[in-house]
Design an enzyme around this catalytic site. Sequence first.
Site, short mmCIF file in Angstrom:
data_model
loop_
_atom_site.label_atom_id
_atom_site.label_comp_id
_atom_site.label_asym_id
_atom_site.label_seq_id
_atom_site.Cartn_x
_atom_site.Cartn_y
_atom_site.Cartn_z
N GLU A 78 0.83 -1.21 0.00
CA GLU A 78 0.00 0.00 0.00
C GLU A 78 0.86 1.26 0.00
O GLU A 78 2.08 1.19 0.22
CB GLU A 78 -0.90 0.00 1.25
CG GLU A 78 -1.86 -1.18 1.28
CD GLU A 78 -2.78 -1.18 2.49
OE1 GLU A 78 -2.57 -0.36 3.41
OE2 GLU A 78 -3.70 -2.01 2.50
N CYS A 99 -2.19 -5.32 -4.88
CA CYS A 99 -2.57 -6.55 -4.19
C CYS A 99 -1.41 -7.55 -4.18
O CYS A 99 -0.53 -7.52 -5.06
CB CYS A 99 -3.74 -7.22 -4.89
SG CYS A 99 -5.31 -6.36 -4.70
N GLU A 139 -1.42 -10.73 -4.90
CA GLU A 139 -1.41 -11.61 -6.07
C GLU A 139 -0.77 -10.91 -7.26
O GLU A 139 0.01 -11.50 -8.01
CB GLU A 139 -2.84 -12.02 -6.46
CG GLU A 139 -3.63 -12.69 -5.37
CD GLU A 139 -4.46 -11.70 -4.56
OE1 GLU A 139 -3.90 -10.70 -4.08
OE2 GLU A 139 -5.66 -11.94 -4.40
N CYS A 166 -9.33 -10.51 -5.60
CA CYS A 166 -10.22 -9.46 -6.10
C CYS A 166 -10.38 -9.60 -7.62
O CYS A 166 -9.65 -10.37 -8.27
CB CYS A 166 -9.68 -8.08 -5.73
SG CYS A 166 -8.32 -7.53 -6.78
N1 THU Z 1 -5.86 -7.12 -1.20
C1 THU Z 1 -5.00 -8.02 -1.78
O1 THU Z 1 -3.77 -7.95 -1.59
N2 THU Z 1 -5.53 -9.00 -2.56
C2 THU Z 1 -6.85 -9.15 -2.83
O2 THU Z 1 -7.23 -10.00 -3.64
C3 THU Z 1 -7.84 -8.31 -2.14
C4 THU Z 1 -7.29 -7.15 -1.39
C5 THU Z 1 -5.29 -6.06 -0.37
C6 THU Z 1 -5.41 -4.67 -0.95
C7 THU Z 1 -5.31 -3.81 0.29
O3 THU Z 1 -3.94 -3.59 0.57
C8 THU Z 1 -5.91 -4.67 1.39
O4 THU Z 1 -5.95 -6.00 0.88
C9 THU Z 1 -7.31 -4.26 1.83
O5 THU Z 1 -8.15 -4.16 0.74
#
Ligand code: THU
Length: 149
Positions: free
Chosen positions: A47, A56, A58, A98
């Site tokens: 982030e 993310c 993945e 996601c």
């Molecule tokens: N996030 C992921 O890393 N992968 C996903 O498939 C869903 C969300 C992360 C993004 C963000 O840093 C945190 O989870 C909260 O949304």
Amino acid sequence: MEDVAGRVLIDHALEAAKNAHAPYSKFGVGAAVLLEDGTIVPGTNFENASYGLSLCAETVALAATNVAGRFKDVVAIGIVGGAITKTGLEGDTPIYPCGRCRQILNEAADMGRRDITVYCGSADGAIVRRHLLSELLPFAFGPGDLGIS
Ligand code: THU
């Protein structure tokens, strides 16, 4: 019967999640990509202060796989996520990729001409669910729709 690949990938994802940079959501995610020769490529969510630009776990793992020249070799991915606490990740619910990450997984699946197995784990390590990408992203838009094969 215990799925050994799933267990190993979720354990790697849990390890990777220790390095999640998620001071804003305080939700750590780890991913571990399995390549056809057994190589495992980790990723964490990454982030930054401009919230919407966060990456993310993945996506990070798949981009690292591509940097290594192995984007065509992805056979599976394990994903785990939960609330970041002083003692580690907390959560008893498996998390699923996601929509954007499903699309990037679809790109890897298309390049490798195979379906990808997606293991979704809970942060406490108790639950590992096995899915196919084609179940999680049916009727996917992909390179073929752009005439690229
Ligand atoms: N996030 C992921 O890393 N992968 C996903 O498939 C869903 C969300 C992360 C993004 C963000 O840093 C945190 O989870 C909260 O949304």
